[in-house]
Design a protein around this motif. Structure first.
Motif, PDB file in Angstrom:
ATOM      1  N   THR A  50      11.157   1.112  17.429  1.00 46.40           N
ATOM      2  CA  THR A  50      10.994   0.957  15.976  1.00 46.40           C
ATOM      3  C   THR A  50      10.593   2.266  15.305  1.00 46.40           C
ATOM      4  O   THR A  50      10.198   2.264  14.142  1.00 46.40           O
ATOM      5  CB  THR A  50       9.934  -0.124  15.649  1.00 46.40           C
ATOM      6  N   ARG A  51      10.726   3.366  16.011  1.00 46.48           N
ATOM      7  CA  ARG A  51      10.375   4.677  15.454  1.00 46.48           C
ATOM      8  C   ARG A  51      11.239   4.948  14.221  1.00 46.48           C
ATOM      9  O   ARG A  51      12.447   4.755  14.229  1.00 46.48           O
ATOM     10  CB  ARG A  51      10.612   5.765  16.487  1.00 46.48           C
ATOM     11  N   LEU A  52      10.578   5.395  13.150  1.00 47.07           N
ATOM     12  CA  LEU A  52      11.290   5.780  11.933  1.00 47.07           C
ATOM     13  C   LEU A  52      11.068   7.265  11.671  1.00 47.07           C
ATOM     14  O   LEU A  52      10.013   7.811  12.001  1.00 47.07           O
ATOM     15  CB  LEU A  52      10.782   4.981  10.732  1.00 47.07           C
ATOM     16  N   THR A  53      12.030   7.889  11.043  1.00 44.32           N
ATOM     17  CA  THR A  53      11.882   9.288  10.645  1.00 44.32           C
ATOM     18  C   THR A  53      11.073   9.358   9.353  1.00 44.32           C
ATOM     19  O   THR A  53      10.902   8.358   8.648  1.00 44.32           O
ATOM     20  CB  THR A  53      13.256   9.934  10.405  1.00 44.32           C
ATOM     21  N   ASP A  54      10.617  10.539   9.014  1.00 50.25           N
ATOM     22  CA  ASP A  54       9.917  10.714   7.742  1.00 50.25           C
ATOM     23  C   ASP A  54      10.812  10.309   6.576  1.00 50.25           C
ATOM     24  O   ASP A  54      10.343   9.730   5.596  1.00 50.25           O
ATOM     25  CB  ASP A  54       9.468  12.162   7.566  1.00 50.25           C
ATOM     26  N   GLU A  55      12.092  10.608   6.686  1.00 49.34           N
ATOM     27  CA  GLU A  55      13.040  10.255   5.622  1.00 49.34           C
ATOM     28  C   GLU A  55      13.161   8.740   5.483  1.00 49.34           C
ATOM     29  O   GLU A  55      13.245   8.209   4.369  1.00 49.34           O
ATOM     30  CB  GLU A  55      14.410  10.880   5.886  1.00 49.34           C
ATOM     31  N   GLN A  56      13.185   8.035   6.598  1.00 46.17           N
ATOM     32  CA  GLN A  56      13.267   6.571   6.544  1.00 46.17           C
ATOM     33  C   GLN A  56      11.991   5.971   5.956  1.00 46.17           C
ATOM     34  O   GLN A  56      12.055   5.031   5.164  1.00 46.17           O
ATOM     35  CB  GLN A  56      13.539   6.005   7.942  1.00 46.17           C
ATOM     36  N   PHE A  57      10.840   6.524   6.351  1.00 42.06           N
ATOM     37  CA  PHE A  57       9.589   6.056   5.747  1.00 42.06           C
ATOM     38  C   PHE A  57       9.596   6.314   4.245  1.00 42.06           C
ATOM     39  O   PHE A  57       9.207   5.453   3.449  1.00 42.06           O
ATOM     40  CB  PHE A  57       8.374   6.730   6.387  1.00 42.06           C
ATOM     41  N   ALA A  58      10.044   7.489   3.832  1.00 43.98           N
ATOM     42  CA  ALA A  58      10.088   7.824   2.401  1.00 43.98           C
ATOM     43  C   ALA A  58      10.974   6.831   1.650  1.00 43.98           C
ATOM     44  O   ALA A  58      10.637   6.398   0.537  1.00 43.98           O
ATOM     45  CB  ALA A  58      10.582   9.251   2.206  1.00 43.98           C
ATOM     46  N   GLU A  59      12.078   6.453   2.253  1.00 44.39           N
ATOM     47  CA  GLU A  59      12.987   5.485   1.628  1.00 44.39           C
ATOM     48  C   GLU A  59      12.287   4.131   1.454  1.00 44.39           C
ATOM     49  O   GLU A  59      12.398   3.490   0.399  1.00 44.39           O
ATOM     50  CB  GLU A  59      14.243   5.340   2.492  1.00 44.39           C
ATOM     51  N   LEU A  60      11.548   3.695   2.463  1.00 43.00           N
ATOM     52  CA  LEU A  60      10.837   2.417   2.366  1.00 43.00           C
ATOM     53  C   LEU A  60       9.677   2.484   1.373  1.00 43.00           C
ATOM     54  O   LEU A  60       9.422   1.517   0.643  1.00 43.00           O
ATOM     55  CB  LEU A  60      10.325   1.992   3.744  1.00 43.00           C
ATOM     56  N   ILE A  61       8.984   3.604   1.352  1.00 44.00           N
ATOM     57  CA  ILE A  61       7.898   3.783   0.380  1.00 44.00           C
ATOM     58  C   ILE A  61       8.459   3.726  -1.038  1.00 44.00           C
ATOM     59  O   ILE A  61       7.934   3.017  -1.913  1.00 44.00           O
ATOM     60  CB  ILE A  61       7.157   5.107   0.637  1.00 44.00           C
ATOM     61  N   ASN A  62       9.528   4.449  -1.290  1.00 46.01           N
ATOM     62  CA  ASN A  62      10.156   4.444  -2.619  1.00 46.01           C
ATOM     63  C   ASN A  62      10.657   3.053  -2.985  1.00 46.01           C
ATOM     64  O   ASN A  62      10.500   2.606  -4.133  1.00 46.01           O
ATOM     65  CB  ASN A  62      11.301   5.457  -2.680  1.00 46.01           C
ATOM     66  N   HIS A  63      11.252   2.361  -2.026  1.00 41.42           N
ATOM     67  CA  HIS A  63      11.756   1.015  -2.287  1.00 41.42           C
ATOM     68  C   HIS A  63      10.591   0.081  -2.642  1.00 41.42           C
ATOM     69  O   HIS A  63      10.710  -0.752  -3.556  1.00 41.42           O
ATOM     70  CB  HIS A  63      12.536   0.488  -1.074  1.00 41.42           C
ATOM     71  N   SER A  64       9.473   0.223  -1.934  1.00 36.87           N
ATOM     72  CA  SER A  64       8.292  -0.602  -2.227  1.00 36.87           C
ATOM     73  C   SER A  64       7.821  -0.362  -3.651  1.00 36.87           C
ATOM     74  O   SER A  64       7.521  -1.312  -4.393  1.00 36.87           O
ATOM     75  CB  SER A  64       7.164  -0.273  -1.248  1.00 36.87           C
ATOM     76  N   ARG A  65       7.750   0.897  -4.042  1.00 32.32           N
ATOM     77  CA  ARG A  65       7.319   1.230  -5.408  1.00 32.32           C
ATOM     78  C   ARG A  65       8.309   0.682  -6.439  1.00 32.32           C
ATOM     79  O   ARG A  65       7.896   0.173  -7.486  1.00 32.32           O
ATOM     80  CB  ARG A  65       7.167   2.727  -5.559  1.00 32.32           C
ATOM     81  N   GLU A  66       9.601   0.791  -6.165  1.00 30.43           N
ATOM     82  CA  GLU A  66      10.618   0.268  -7.084  1.00 30.43           C
ATOM     83  C   GLU A  66      10.475  -1.237  -7.268  1.00 30.43           C
ATOM     84  O   GLU A  66      10.795  -1.777  -8.326  1.00 30.43           O
ATOM     85  CB  GLU A  66      12.016   0.599  -6.558  1.00 30.43           C
ATOM     86  N   GLN A  67       9.966  -1.923  -6.242  1.00 32.48           N
ATOM     87  CA  GLN A  67       9.772  -3.371  -6.319  1.00 32.48           C
ATOM     88  C   GLN A  67       8.416  -3.738  -6.922  1.00 32.48           C
ATOM     89  O   GLN A  67       8.046  -4.903  -6.964  1.00 32.48           O
ATOM     90  CB  GLN A  67       9.917  -3.992  -4.923  1.00 32.48           C
ATOM     91  N   GLY A  68       7.665  -2.716  -7.374  1.00 28.04           N
ATOM     92  CA  GLY A  68       6.411  -2.969  -8.074  1.00 28.04           C
ATOM     93  C   GLY A  68       5.156  -2.956  -7.216  1.00 28.04           C
ATOM     94  O   GLY A  68       4.077  -3.302  -7.697  1.00 28.04           O
ATOM     95  N   PHE A  69       5.291  -2.581  -5.967  1.00 31.29           N
ATOM     96  CA  PHE A  69       4.136  -2.547  -5.081  1.00 31.29           C
ATOM     97  C   PHE A  69       3.441  -1.192  -5.129  1.00 31.29           C
ATOM     98  O   PHE A  69       4.075  -0.165  -5.334  1.00 31.29           O
ATOM     99  CB  PHE A  69       4.560  -2.781  -3.620  1.00 31.29           C
ATOM    100  N   THR A  70       2.125  -1.193  -4.903  1.00 33.14           N
ATOM    101  CA  THR A  70       1.454   0.032  -4.498  1.00 33.14           C
ATOM    102  C   THR A  70       1.642   0.106  -2.984  1.00 33.14           C
ATOM    103  O   THR A  70       2.069  -0.871  -2.358  1.00 33.14           O
ATOM    104  CB  THR A  70      -0.051   0.019  -4.857  1.00 33.14           C
ATOM    105  N   VAL A  71       1.333   1.267  -2.411  1.00 35.85           N
ATOM    106  CA  VAL A  71       1.568   1.416  -0.971  1.00 35.85           C
ATOM    107  C   VAL A  71       0.293   1.885  -0.276  1.00 35.85           C
ATOM    108  O   VAL A  71      -0.435   2.734  -0.783  1.00 35.85           O
ATOM    109  CB  VAL A  71       2.741   2.368  -0.667  1.00 35.85           C
ATOM    110  N   ALA A  72       0.059   1.292   0.872  1.00 35.03           N
ATOM    111  CA  ALA A  72      -1.101   1.624   1.701  1.00 35.03           C
ATOM    112  C   ALA A  72      -0.595   1.949   3.101  1.00 35.03           C
ATOM    113  O   ALA A  72       0.521   1.562   3.468  1.00 35.03           O
ATOM    114  CB  ALA A  72      -2.065   0.442   1.757  1.00 35.03           C
TER     115      ALA A  72
END
Length: 194
Positions: A50-72
């Motif tokens: 399940t290893r993700l790259t920094d780019e993949q994490f960035a994509e998920l972080i951005n997607h979370s924010r786009e959906q209205g979430f804060t991120v922890a």
């Protein structure tokens, strides 16, 4: 992204704010070189697959924010704390098993982010030591009562621990990290009432 989208739909129906929490581990140093690729150990298999790259994490972080979430994010080592800062998370969460890991906590303080600490398994003495250390050094601190048993049997939820923490640490935000069975809908309400 589907999980994030489904969570966003559920939260929108309920009408409250929420965060998506990630976990960071420096897998290059976490897994001893002798054991890399040894899938007879379930956690090595899980972490490597399940290893993700920094780019993949960035994509998920951005997607979370786009959906209205804060991120922890929960970092499990000092290098991961640095990555939490680099990736712009809103909150840093310390796992209960690491809440007396002084090198990690020192790096957490350096991160200068609002910090949430899970307290499962901590003795009152260790809880006191962690809270004293962090409350003097981070600008926003919250404690999460949890029991580090998955799932937690009803008779081991120890919700009265919230009373102890409220009385012992006035002014520090408290929360409940839920690990009870999925069909136990009462525990969260009781924790909130406390």
């Amino acid at each position: 992204k589907k999980i994030i989208d489904r969570a966003a739909d559920a939260i929108a129906r309920l009408g409250f704010d929420a965060a998506i929490k990630f976990q960071y581990r420096d897998l290059d140093t976490l897994i001893h070189p002798q054991f890399k690729g040894d899938y007879s150990y379930k956690y090595i298999k899980r972490f490597e697959e399940t290893r993700l790259t920094d780019e993949q994490f960035a994509e998920l972080i951005n997607h979370s924010r786009e959906q209205g979430f804060t991120v922890a994010c929960t970092p499990f080592d000092e290098a991961s704390v640095d990555k939490v800062v680099e990736h712009g998370f809103d909150y840093l969460k310390v796992a209960s098993a690491y809440s007396t890991d002084w090198p990690l906590l020192t790096r957490v303080v350096d991160a200068n982010l609002p910090t949430i600490v899970s307290t499962g398994g901590l003795s009152v003495r260790d809880l006191d030591r962690s809270v004293v250390f962090l409350s003097k050094r981070v600008h926003q601190l919250a404690l999460m009562h949890c029991v580090a048993v998955y799932p937690t049997p009803d008779d081991q939820l120890a919700l009265n621990r919230l009373d102890l923490m409220r009385d012992r640490f006035p002014g520090i935000a408290l929360g409940y990290s839920t690990h009870e069975r999925q069909d136990n809908y009462l525990a969260v309400g009781l924790a909130l009432a406390k």
